[in-house]
Design a protein around this motif. Structure first.
Motif, PDB file in Angstrom:
ATOM      1  N   THR A 131       0.830  -1.204   0.000  1.00 52.20           N
ATOM      2  CA  THR A 131       0.000   0.000   0.000  1.00 52.20           C
ATOM      3  C   THR A 131       0.863   1.252   0.000  1.00 52.20           C
ATOM      4  O   THR A 131       0.579   2.222  -0.726  1.00 52.20           O
ATOM      5  CB  THR A 131      -0.928   0.001   1.225  1.00 52.20           C
ATOM      6  OG1 THR A 131      -1.714  -1.202   1.214  1.00 52.20           O
ATOM      7  CG2 THR A 131      -1.844   1.222   1.203  1.00 52.20           C
TER       8      THR A 131
ATOM      9  N   TYR B  46      -3.044 -10.077   1.214  1.00 53.73           N
ATOM     10  CA  TYR B  46      -3.163  -8.685   1.645  1.00 53.73           C
ATOM     11  C   TYR B  46      -2.722  -7.806   0.479  1.00 53.73           C
ATOM     12  O   TYR B  46      -2.005  -8.256  -0.419  1.00 53.73           O
ATOM     13  CB  TYR B  46      -2.335  -8.422   2.906  1.00 53.73           C
ATOM     14  CG  TYR B  46      -0.851  -8.680   2.779  1.00 53.73           C
ATOM     15  CD1 TYR B  46       0.028  -7.661   2.331  1.00 53.73           C
ATOM     16  CD2 TYR B  46      -0.289  -9.913   3.128  1.00 53.73           C
ATOM     17  CE1 TYR B  46       1.380  -7.889   2.243  1.00 53.73           C
ATOM     18  CE2 TYR B  46       1.060 -10.132   3.031  1.00 53.73           C
ATOM     19  CZ  TYR B  46       1.910  -9.120   2.576  1.00 53.73           C
ATOM     20  OH  TYR B  46       3.266  -9.345   2.473  1.00 53.73           O
ATOM     21  N   PRO B  47      -3.190  -6.527   0.417  1.00 54.21           N
ATOM     22  CA  PRO B  47      -3.895  -5.788   1.469  1.00 54.21           C
ATOM     23  C   PRO B  47      -5.417  -5.892   1.351  1.00 54.21           C
ATOM     24  O   PRO B  47      -6.121  -5.506   2.282  1.00 54.21           O
ATOM     25  CB  PRO B  47      -3.451  -4.349   1.217  1.00 54.21           C
ATOM     26  CG  PRO B  47      -3.242  -4.274  -0.264  1.00 54.21           C
ATOM     27  CD  PRO B  47      -2.699  -5.614  -0.652  1.00 54.21           C
ATOM     28  N   SER B  48      -5.986  -6.394   0.184  1.00 53.39           N
ATOM     29  CA  SER B  48      -7.446  -6.309  -0.023  1.00 53.39           C
ATOM     30  C   SER B  48      -8.153  -7.632   0.136  1.00 53.39           C
ATOM     31  O   SER B  48      -9.372  -7.674   0.261  1.00 53.39           O
ATOM     32  CB  SER B  48      -7.732  -5.754  -1.417  1.00 53.39           C
ATOM     33  OG  SER B  48      -7.173  -4.472  -1.566  1.00 53.39           O
ATOM     34  N   GLY B  49      -7.451  -8.766   0.067  1.00 48.27           N
ATOM     35  CA  GLY B  49      -8.062 -10.071   0.205  1.00 48.27           C
ATOM     36  C   GLY B  49      -8.794 -10.541  -1.037  1.00 48.27           C
ATOM     37  O   GLY B  49      -9.630 -11.455  -0.963  1.00 48.27           O
ATOM     38  N   ILE B  50      -8.561  -9.927  -2.156  1.00 46.89           N
ATOM     39  CA  ILE B  50      -9.230 -10.350  -3.399  1.00 46.89           C
ATOM     40  C   ILE B  50      -8.651 -11.681  -3.858  1.00 46.89           C
ATOM     41  O   ILE B  50      -7.590 -12.123  -3.382  1.00 46.89           O
ATOM     42  CB  ILE B  50      -9.090  -9.288  -4.497  1.00 46.89           C
ATOM     43  CG1 ILE B  50      -7.607  -9.027  -4.800  1.00 46.89           C
ATOM     44  CG2 ILE B  50      -9.776  -7.982  -4.099  1.00 46.89           C
ATOM     45  CD1 ILE B  50      -7.379  -8.038  -5.932  1.00 46.89           C
TER      46      ILE B  50
ATOM     47  N   ILE C  85      -7.381 -10.511  -9.253  1.00 46.04           N
ATOM     48  CA  ILE C  85      -5.985 -10.087  -9.081  1.00 46.04           C
ATOM     49  C   ILE C  85      -5.388  -9.901 -10.473  1.00 46.04           C
ATOM     50  O   ILE C  85      -5.458 -10.805 -11.308  1.00 46.04           O
ATOM     51  CB  ILE C  85      -5.179 -11.155  -8.317  1.00 46.04           C
ATOM     52  CG1 ILE C  85      -5.871 -11.514  -7.001  1.00 46.04           C
ATOM     53  CG2 ILE C  85      -3.757 -10.687  -8.069  1.00 46.04           C
ATOM     54  CD1 ILE C  85      -5.261 -12.724  -6.316  1.00 46.04           C
TER      55      ILE C  85
ATOM     56  N   LEU D 268       0.457  -3.043  -5.863  1.00 40.49           N
ATOM     57  CA  LEU D 268      -0.488  -3.059  -4.744  1.00 40.49           C
ATOM     58  C   LEU D 268      -0.938  -4.477  -4.410  1.00 40.49           C
ATOM     59  O   LEU D 268      -1.074  -4.830  -3.228  1.00 40.49           O
ATOM     60  CB  LEU D 268      -1.696  -2.182  -5.092  1.00 40.49           C
ATOM     61  CG  LEU D 268      -2.816  -2.100  -4.049  1.00 40.49           C
ATOM     62  CD1 LEU D 268      -2.280  -1.493  -2.739  1.00 40.49           C
ATOM     63  CD2 LEU D 268      -3.983  -1.283  -4.587  1.00 40.49           C
ATOM     64  N   PHE D 269      -1.129  -5.329  -5.460  1.00 42.39           N
ATOM     65  CA  PHE D 269      -1.755  -6.640  -5.212  1.00 42.39           C
ATOM     66  C   PHE D 269      -0.787  -7.817  -5.372  1.00 42.39           C
ATOM     67  O   PHE D 269      -1.238  -8.954  -5.470  1.00 42.39           O
ATOM     68  CB  PHE D 269      -2.934  -6.842  -6.186  1.00 42.39           C
ATOM     69  CG  PHE D 269      -4.022  -5.821  -6.052  1.00 42.39           C
ATOM     70  CD1 PHE D 269      -4.692  -5.652  -4.847  1.00 42.39           C
ATOM     71  CD2 PHE D 269      -4.383  -5.013  -7.123  1.00 42.39           C
ATOM     72  CE1 PHE D 269      -5.700  -4.721  -4.715  1.00 42.39           C
ATOM     73  CE2 PHE D 269      -5.393  -4.082  -7.006  1.00 42.39           C
ATOM     74  CZ  PHE D 269      -6.062  -3.918  -5.799  1.00 42.39           C
TER      75      PHE D 269
ATOM     76  N   PRO E  14      -1.285  -1.033  -9.842  1.00 40.22           N
ATOM     77  CA  PRO E  14      -2.099  -2.153  -9.326  1.00 40.22           C
ATOM     78  C   PRO E  14      -1.288  -3.431  -9.141  1.00 40.22           C
ATOM     79  O   PRO E  14      -1.584  -4.227  -8.232  1.00 40.22           O
ATOM     80  CB  PRO E  14      -3.170  -2.335 -10.409  1.00 40.22           C
ATOM     81  CG  PRO E  14      -3.232  -1.024 -11.125  1.00 40.22           C
ATOM     82  CD  PRO E  14      -1.836  -0.513 -11.107  1.00 40.22           C
TER      83      PRO E  14
ATOM     84  N   GLU F 178      -1.444 -10.666  -2.874  1.00 39.30           N
ATOM     85  CA  GLU F 178      -2.761 -11.282  -2.756  1.00 39.30           C
ATOM     86  C   GLU F 178      -2.649 -12.769  -3.103  1.00 39.30           C
ATOM     87  O   GLU F 178      -1.784 -13.169  -3.883  1.00 39.30           O
ATOM     88  CB  GLU F 178      -3.751 -10.602  -3.721  1.00 39.30           C
ATOM     89  CG  GLU F 178      -4.003  -9.133  -3.446  1.00 39.30           C
ATOM     90  CD  GLU F 178      -4.831  -8.895  -2.196  1.00 39.30           C
ATOM     91  OE1 GLU F 178      -5.317  -9.890  -1.603  1.00 39.30           O
ATOM     92  OE2 GLU F 178      -4.995  -7.727  -1.812  1.00 39.30           O
TER      93      GLU F 178
END
Length: 855
Positions: free
Chosen positions: A714, A745-749, A754, A734-735, A731, A738
């Motif tokens: 993040t 993490y950070p969003s759990g998608i 992803i 960021l992911f 992105p 995952e």
């Protein structure tokens, strides 16, 4: 009685003057046609002697010259022998003397000369004459039979010699001999008719005096064959002659029949004047003559054209076909095939200009390049040329003979030759007649106009293609900023629009003196790799040095003839790539196999391409420099992050190499691979905001410390979010932690939510972490790391990405470790997009934890 004789003599005199004048006129025309030709001179002499013979015959029969009748008759008979000797000599030497006369012929002619002297000067042939009213009868001397035998042998010899030559003759000579033999035959028939049949039937020999008219058949047909450029078809002559004979005979019979009927029915019954009946019958014949003539001509034409072609019908057929055909090659083929088929030729061809290059469509073989050039030179005269009218030893005749061309018809518009019709021999072996000549003269301008229209249509289409290609090039160059893509896209368009067989783009090195091929089409790879050209050397070097475009055609420029021959190039265009008055390279296109040469129009198009291309190349170079600067900057940032933890030094480089290899294995686009490269390089940029003590802690992390570590994606995304040129990579950063099955993490998608780039970085990052030392553990072996990836495929990692990465490891020589890491589950790489022919080598850590420098 005396009055009727006088009237007949006046009639004979009028006929004599007409016939003698005609013979003398024919003699002069043939002589003036070619006074140096022996046969022309001999025929002229023979025709003149015939006129003298007719005059002496007339004078010998006149009462006013009765005192000299014997001398005149002897001179008449002597001139007859002279005429026969000249005609025989003509037959022996026509069309030109092939060999010296034999001793037998010399003896024969000597005997004839002796007989002439004996006939004129002695009474051995003509002893005396009996003068009668309007005529003289000859009293034979002892040598008259010898006279007759000599004359008959001469006549038979003329017929035999001409017939023999006819059987051996070809083409125009054969046609000429046909007319001569026809003249001899008609002369003989008319002589029999006027001199024998009519006197016997009528009981009067006065009709024999009309025999003088038959001489015109002999001299007329012979002169026509000698002086006429194009002869009529002999079959048409015979058919038309027969038709008019039938017409005259029918008209005469109708007239006689009408007169007989009207006299029997009206004259006596109604006391009608006979002159009125004559007038009425004449009107009927006159008004009926024209329709009857038309019907007979139609009948003879149908009979004649059954074995040949109808010019009017063929001309109409060709006009319709040519009007509806706009493709240049199709039009040329149509004309050649129709002429060859309808005129019954062995072959026909049409030569035409395409982009100023001579091309030919033929129903038979193609002439050589040299022969085509020579034929084009002949066409520049803008005159129809018949091979049989050329001197046999001339160069023009040799060229037409080599190409088997009997008629060459230039096609010109406004005095500019744009093509030609080339007609081969007729299948029958006959010459091209006056009818053919008339047809071709009408066809030639129509064919020229049709070819010109087709050329204009082709030029218009070419301009459209060029403009379309320029637009496509502009779009292609605008869509690409990578230099290789720019060069290849531009070269593809240039080669396509110019119909070139090969092409290349050479760019100058940094030293500004050496050029290398950066893009090529139709050139072997080893040549591309090895070619180095100095400025000023060869074609490309000359263009780079002078900044001048160059068009070369068939080795015409002696400076570069050897180079073109070595490369087997027929035509070439080379133009400089200039930006801001500075040469940065050259663009070249070549034609090797094509018969068409490059033109100035092609040069203009290539020059336009080069102008756009040079600017785009400079922009691509600037972009490349900018991108290199950018990548250097972010690499430095990544190195700064790695430097915070000595155990992760080089980690970003290794992850980047793995990620790029996986992306290419999966077939991602160049743009997506670029985003993966940037994101993988900066994937841990967020650690710059994490306390170094936490990063380097050798023991297990507390829950709070783990939370800080988990926040680095993040932090990294927030750091880079404000940079527009990195929006595609944010992105992925960021992911990249995952989990494919969720729970990361950070969003759990999870799953396809992803980004694929993030899933790739996840595998590359995890693998490099496992095979690298950490403060809290030693590095795992490759086999152990692979087992871990396989075990977590589908939960933490994307199975397709894992499979692709295992293929990468195999490619890099780790097939044994991959195979040892548990049983193969049979999975294979699922290509997400079409695979590109591009690979990257990566370096991995060895099982003992030794770090290798990524390549």
């Amino acid at each position: 009685m005396y009055g009727s004789v006088m009237l007949l003599d006046v009639f004979r005199l009028a006929v004599l003057v007409a016939v003698a004048s005609a013979n003398i006129g024919l003699a002069l025309v043939v002589y003036l046609r070619n006074s140096r030709n022996l046969t022309n001179r001999v025929f002229s002499a023979a025709a003149f002697v015939i006129a003298c013979w007719l005059a002496l015959d007339f004078l010998a029969d006149q009462h006013a010259f009765s005192s000299n009748a014997l001398l005149l008759r002897r001179a008449n008979m002597g001139s007859s022998l002279t005429m026969g000797a000249l005609l025989l000599y003509f037959a022996l030497n026509f069309p030109q003397r092939e060999e010296r006369l034999s001793a037998a012929w010399h003896t024969y002619f000597a005997a004839g000369g002796t007989l002439v002297a004996i006939t004129v000067l002695t009474d051995l042939v003509v002893s005396k004459v009996r003068v009668m009213a309007g005529s003289t009868n000859v009293v034979a001397g002892p040598l008259l039979p010898i006279y007759a035998i000599w004359a008959l042998v001469g006549v038979a010899s003329v017929v035999f010699i001409l017939s023999k030559k006819y059987r051996r003759a070809t083409y125009r000579t054969k046609a000429q001999l046909k007319f001569m033999l026809l003249g001899v035959a008609l002369f003989a028939l008319s002589s029999v008719l006027f001199g024998l049949l009519l006197p016997v039937l009528t009981g009067s020999y006065e009709t024999g005096r009309l025999n003088m008219v038959s001489t015109l058949l002999l001299t007329g047909f012979t002169a026509y064959a000698m002086i006429k450029h194009r002869l009529m078809d002999i079959r048409l002559v015979v058919l038309r002659g027969a038709a008019y004979t039938i017409l005259v005979a029918t008209s005469g019979a109708v007239f006689v029949l009408l007169m007989t009927i009207m006299r029997a029915s009206f004259a006596d019954t109604f006391d009608v004047n006979s002159n009125a009946l004559f007038f009425i019958a004449g009107l009927v014949v006159i008004f009926g003559f024209q329709p009857l003539r038309y019907l007979l001509e139609r009948a003879t034409d149908r009979l004649f054209f059954r074995r040949t072609y109808d010019p009017d019908s063929l001309l109409a057929e060709l006009s319709v076909a040519m009007t509806s055909t706009v493709d240049l090659e199709d039009l040329a083929r149509l004309i050649a095939e129709r002429l060859s088929g309808k005129m019954r030729l062995t072959h026909a061809a049409v030569w035409y200009d395409s982009e100023h290059t001579p091309l030919m469509v033929s129903t038979a073989g193609q002439p050589s390049e040299w022969e085509l050039k020579e034929l084009r030179k002949l066409c520049e005269r803008r005159q129809m040329i018949f091979s049989d009218e050329l001197a046999a030893a001339s160069q023009d005749a040799a060229i037409l003979a080599q190409t088997q061309t009997r008629v060459l018809i230039p096609l010109d518009i406004d005095r500019n030759v744009i093509g030609a019709l080339m007609l081969g021999p007729k299948q029958s072996g006959e010459i091209f007649t006056a009818l053919d000549l008339q047809f071709l003269r009408i066809l030639a301008p129509e064919a020229a106009i049709s070819l010109k229209n087709a050329q204009l249509f082709a030029e218009k289409n070419q301009r459209v293609r060029e403009l379309t290609a320029l637009n496509q090039l502009a779009f292609a160059l605008g869509d690409n900023i990578e230099l290789d893509a720019v060069l290849n896209a531009a070269l593809e368009q240039v080669v396509s629009v110019t119909k070139a067989d090969s092409g290349s783009i050479m760019l100058l090195d940094k030293d500004g003196r050496t050029m290398m091929i950066q893009a090529a089409r139709g050139i072997p790879a080893d040549v591309v790799a090895s070619t180095r050209t100095n400025v000023g050397e060869g074609i490309a070097g000359w263009v780079a040095e002078t900044k001048e475009p160059l068009i070369l055609v068939d080795g015409m420029d002696p400076r570069f003839k050897k180079e073109l021959k070595r490369e087997d190039i027929m035509s070439a265009i080379t133009v400089p790539l200039t930006c801001k008055e500075k040469v940065i390279g050259v663009l070249s296109v070549n034609r090797k196999k094509s018969a068409e040469f490059f033109t100035k129009e092609n040069l203009n198009v290539v020059t336009s391409f080069a102008g756009q291309l040079a600017v785009t190349i400079e922009n691509a170079k600037l972009y490349g420099d900018l991108e290199n600067t950018f990548m250097g900057t972010i690499t430095a940032l990544a190195a700064a992050v790695d430097a915070k933890d000595p155990h992760t030094f080089g980690h970003s480089n290794a992850v980047t190499a793995y990620a790029i290899a996986i992306a290419e294995k999966l077939g991602l686009s160049e743009e997506e691979v670029h985003s993966v490269r940037v994101a993988s390089t900066l994937h841990d940029i967020g650690k710059i905001g994490i306390d170094g003590a936490i990063l380097n802690k050798p023991a297990a992390l507390s829950k709070e410390e783990r939370s800080q570590i988990n926040g680095h994606p993040t932090i990294g995304a927030n750091i880079l979010a404000s940079l527009d040129f990195l929006q595609e990579s944010v992105p992925l950063i960021l992911f990249h932690h995952e989990y494919y099955g969720g729970g990361g993490y950070p969003s759990g998608i999870s799953g396809d939510a992803i980004p694929i780039g993030a899933r790739i970085i996840s595998v590359a990052d995890s693998y490099n972490a496992m095979v690298s030392d950490r403060p809290y553990r030693k590095a795992m072996s490759v086999t152990g790391a692979v087992e871990e990836l396989k075990r977590n495929a589908g939960t933490q990692f994307d199975p397709d990405v894992v499979a692709a990465f295992l293929e990468v490891l195999k490619d890099e020589g780790h097939e044994q470790e991959v195979n040892l890491a548990g049983q193969d589950d049979g999975s294979s790489v699922r290509i997400l997009r079409p695979t590109r022919s591009r690979t990257s080598r990566v370096a991995v850590s060895t099982g003992d934890g030794e770090q290798q420098k990524p390549g």
